[in-house]
Scaffold this motif. Structure first.
Motif, PDB file in Angstrom:
ATOM      1  N   HIS A  28      95.373  11.030  47.855  1.00 15.12           N
ATOM      2  CA  HIS A  28      94.561  12.193  48.185  1.00 15.12           C
ATOM      3  C   HIS A  28      95.365  13.476  48.013  1.00 15.12           C
ATOM      4  CE1 HIS A  28      96.905  11.648  51.813  1.00 15.12           C
ATOM      5  NE2 HIS A  28      96.571  12.869  52.186  1.00 15.12           N
ATOM      6  N   GLU A  29      96.663  13.348  47.761  1.00 15.93           N
ATOM      7  CA  GLU A  29      97.524  14.509  47.556  1.00 15.93           C
ATOM      8  C   GLU A  29      97.418  14.952  46.099  1.00 15.93           C
ATOM      9  OE1 GLU A  29      99.699  16.033  49.657  1.00 15.93           O
ATOM     10  OE2 GLU A  29      99.565  14.692  51.376  1.00 15.93           O
ATOM     11  N   PRO A  30      97.300  16.253  45.851  1.00 15.03           N
ATOM     12  CA  PRO A  30      97.314  16.706  44.455  1.00 15.03           C
ATOM     13  C   PRO A  30      98.636  16.297  43.796  1.00 15.03           C
ATOM     14  CG  PRO A  30      96.618  18.482  45.909  1.00 15.03           C
ATOM     15  CD  PRO A  30      97.101  17.360  46.790  1.00 15.03           C
ATOM     16  N   LEU A  31      98.569  15.687  42.618  1.00 16.42           N
ATOM     17  CA  LEU A  31      99.793  15.268  41.942  1.00 16.42           C
ATOM     18  C   LEU A  31     100.610  16.493  41.529  1.00 16.42           C
ATOM     19  CD1 LEU A  31     101.368  12.785  40.952  1.00 16.42           C
ATOM     20  CD2 LEU A  31     100.302  13.148  38.741  1.00 16.42           C
ATOM     21  N   GLY A  37     107.187  17.293  49.997  1.00 11.91           N
ATOM     22  CA  GLY A  37     107.777  15.969  49.900  1.00 11.91           C
ATOM     23  C   GLY A  37     106.867  14.895  49.337  1.00 11.91           C
ATOM     24  N   CYS A  38     105.607  14.864  49.790  1.00 11.51           N
ATOM     25  CA  CYS A  38     104.685  13.820  49.303  1.00 11.51           C
ATOM     26  C   CYS A  38     104.394  13.980  47.816  1.00 11.51           C
ATOM     27  CB  CYS A  38     103.385  13.837  50.095  1.00 11.51           C
ATOM     28  SG  CYS A  38     103.552  13.090  51.718  1.00 11.51           S
ATOM     29  N   THR A  39     104.148  15.204  47.382  1.00 12.54           N
ATOM     30  CA  THR A  39     103.829  15.390  45.964  1.00 12.54           C
ATOM     31  C   THR A  39     105.043  15.090  45.090  1.00 12.54           C
ATOM     32  OG1 THR A  39     104.259  17.776  46.065  1.00 12.54           O
ATOM     33  CG2 THR A  39     101.978  17.049  46.366  1.00 12.54           C
ATOM     34  N   ILE A  40     106.225  15.468  45.544  1.00 10.00           N
ATOM     35  CA  ILE A  40     107.439  15.166  44.781  1.00 10.00           C
ATOM     36  C   ILE A  40     107.641  13.653  44.705  1.00 10.00           C
ATOM     37  CG2 ILE A  40     109.968  15.353  44.773  1.00 10.00           C
ATOM     38  CD1 ILE A  40     109.527  18.185  46.067  1.00 10.00           C
ATOM     39  N   GLY A  41     107.474  12.972  45.831  1.00  9.78           N
ATOM     40  CA  GLY A  41     107.604  11.520  45.843  1.00  9.78           C
ATOM     41  C   GLY A  41     106.580  10.838  44.959  1.00  9.78           C
ATOM     42  N   THR A  57      97.611   5.208  35.507  1.00 16.20           N
ATOM     43  CA  THR A  57      96.526   6.182  35.620  1.00 16.20           C
ATOM     44  C   THR A  57      96.557   6.715  37.040  1.00 16.20           C
ATOM     45  OG1 THR A  57      95.146   5.031  34.011  1.00 16.20           O
ATOM     46  CG2 THR A  57      94.024   6.548  35.500  1.00 16.20           C
ATOM     47  N   VAL A  58      96.490   8.034  37.181  1.00 21.67           N
ATOM     48  CA  VAL A  58      96.543   8.667  38.491  1.00 21.67           C
ATOM     49  C   VAL A  58      95.172   9.233  38.824  1.00 21.67           C
ATOM     50  CG1 VAL A  58      97.639  10.428  39.917  1.00 21.67           C
ATOM     51  CG2 VAL A  58      98.963   9.274  38.132  1.00 21.67           C
ATOM     52  N   LEU A  59      94.552   8.716  39.869  1.00 20.48           N
ATOM     53  CA  LEU A  59      93.265   9.209  40.356  1.00 20.48           C
ATOM     54  C   LEU A  59      93.560  10.032  41.602  1.00 20.48           C
ATOM     55  CD1 LEU A  59      90.169   9.231  40.137  1.00 20.48           C
ATOM     56  CD2 LEU A  59      90.140   7.126  41.485  1.00 20.48           C
ATOM     57  N   SER A  60      93.566  11.362  41.428  1.00 20.40           N
ATOM     58  CA  SER A  60      93.959  12.250  42.520  1.00 20.40           C
ATOM     59  C   SER A  60      93.440  13.652  42.267  1.00 20.40           C
ATOM     60  CB  SER A  60      95.486  12.311  42.629  1.00 20.40           C
ATOM     61  OG  SER A  60      96.028  13.124  41.616  1.00 20.40           O
ATOM     62  N   PRO A  61      93.517  14.498  43.293  1.00 23.52           N
ATOM     63  CA  PRO A  61      93.261  15.916  43.047  1.00 23.52           C
ATOM     64  C   PRO A  61      94.326  16.454  42.093  1.00 23.52           C
ATOM     65  CG  PRO A  61      93.235  15.458  45.401  1.00 23.52           C
ATOM     66  CD  PRO A  61      93.765  14.235  44.717  1.00 23.52           C
ATOM     67  N   LEU A 121      97.706   0.923  43.575  1.00 21.70           N
ATOM     68  CA  LEU A 121      98.745   1.372  44.495  1.00 21.70           C
ATOM     69  C   LEU A 121      98.232   2.617  45.192  1.00 21.70           C
ATOM     70  CD1 LEU A 121     101.606   1.475  45.702  1.00 21.70           C
ATOM     71  CD2 LEU A 121     102.348   2.656  43.626  1.00 21.70           C
ATOM     72  N   VAL A 122      98.173   2.576  46.518  1.00 20.64           N
ATOM     73  CA  VAL A 122      97.700   3.721  47.302  1.00 20.64           C
ATOM     74  C   VAL A 122      98.838   4.222  48.168  1.00 20.64           C
ATOM     75  CG1 VAL A 122      96.755   2.315  49.183  1.00 20.64           C
ATOM     76  CG2 VAL A 122      95.869   4.613  48.820  1.00 20.64           C
ATOM     77  N   ARG A 123      98.929   5.551  48.273  1.00 17.21           N
ATOM     78  CA  ARG A 123      99.941   6.167  49.120  1.00 17.21           C
ATOM     79  C   ARG A 123      99.309   6.574  50.437  1.00 17.21           C
ATOM     80  NH1 ARG A 123     105.411   6.403  47.228  1.00 17.21           N
ATOM     81  NH2 ARG A 123     105.642   8.441  48.150  1.00 17.21           N
ATOM     82  N   ASN A 124      99.800   6.039  51.534  1.00 15.63           N
ATOM     83  CA  ASN A 124      99.395   6.367  52.899  1.00 15.63           C
ATOM     84  C   ASN A 124      98.002   5.849  53.242  1.00 15.63           C
ATOM     85  OD1 ASN A 124     101.881   7.560  53.397  1.00 15.63           O
ATOM     86  ND2 ASN A 124     101.205   9.466  52.470  1.00 15.63           N
TER      87      ASN A 124
END
Length: 187
Positions: A28-31, A37-41, A57-61, A121-124
Motif C-alpha cells: 500500500h506504500e507508494p513505490l 524507510g518503508c519505500t526504500i526497503g 510486477t509491483v501493484l502499488s500506488p 509477496l505482501v509487505r505488512n
C-alpha cells in the motif's frame, strides 16, 4: 510472531538458469518517489529480487509518472493502483485504508488471473487479508514480510485505547498464519 532474522524463504531464492519465475509484489506504500524507510526497503527488495532473476510486477500506488518511475526500477513492471490519495495526513485515514484494502483485493484478483504469478509477496498487514484470500482462491503461494508492526508504533500513543492496540496486535500476529511463509526484521 517470534523474532526471526530477515531472510528469503526457499521459494524466493535465486532463480535457476533457464527458469522463469514471476512474483507479484503487493504494497500500500507508494513505490516511488522514495519517502522513508518503508519505500526504500520496498524498492531495494524489488531491485534485489530482480537481480536474483525474478520477473517482478509491483501493484502499488505510484506518485510519479510510470515512465519516470520505470527508469528507476528497470527489473520490474510497475502496475499502479491508487484509486485515491493515500498517506499519513489524509482525512479519514483509517476508513481510506480499509476501503483501499477492499478495492485492492478486487484489483489483485484481476491481476493474478491476467499475469499468473508464481508467488505473491505482501509487505505488512494492511493488505494481508485481500492478499491471503486471493492467494487461496487462485492457489498461489504467498508470503508476508513485516518491516514493523503498526500496533508497536501506535502503542506509544497514550490517546489510543489499550484494548484497540491489543486487538490490532492480535490481528497483525494472527494473520501471518494465513500465509505460506513469513519474513520479519528482528533485533
Amino acid at each position: 510472531i517470534r523474532p526471526a532474522t530477515c531472510s528469503v524463504g526457499p521459494d524466493l531464492a535465486k532463480v535457476k538458469p533457464g527458469e522463469h519465475r514471476r512474483l507479484l509484489f503487493c504494497t500500500h506504500e507508494p513505490l516511488l518517489p522514495l519517502s522513508g524507510g518503508c519505500t526504500i526497503g520496498n524498492l531495494r527488495l524489488v531491485q534485489g529480487l530482480g537481480a536474483l532473476g525474478w520477473s517482478v510486477t509491483v501493484l502499488s500506488p505510484l506518485n510519479l509518472p510510470v515512465a519516470q518511475a520505470a527508469a528507476q526500477v528497470p527489473n520490474a513492471e510497475l502496475c499502479p493502483f491508487q484509486p485515491w490519495r493515500m498517506g499519513r495526513n489524509v482525512p479519514l485515514r483509517s476508513l481510506r485504508y480499509a476501503a483501499y484494502a477492499l478495492a485492492y483485493g478486487f484489483r489483485l484478483f484481476v491481476e493474478t488471473g491476467r499475469r499468473r504469478p508464481d508467488a505473491l509477496l505482501v509487505r505488512n498487514a494492511v493488505l494481508a487479508v485481500p492478499v491471503s484470500l486471493v492467494a487461496r482462491l487462485r492457489g498461489i503461494p504467498a508470503m508476508i514480510s513485516y518491516t514493523d508492526l503498526l500496533s508497536e508504533l501506535l502503542g506509544s500513543d497514550p490517546n489510543l485505547p489499550r484494548p484497540l492496540v491489543a486487538l490490532l496486535r492480535a490481528f497483525e500476529c494472527g494473520i501471518a498464519r494465513a500465509f505460506d511463509a513469513v519474513s520479519g526484521i528482528s533485533q
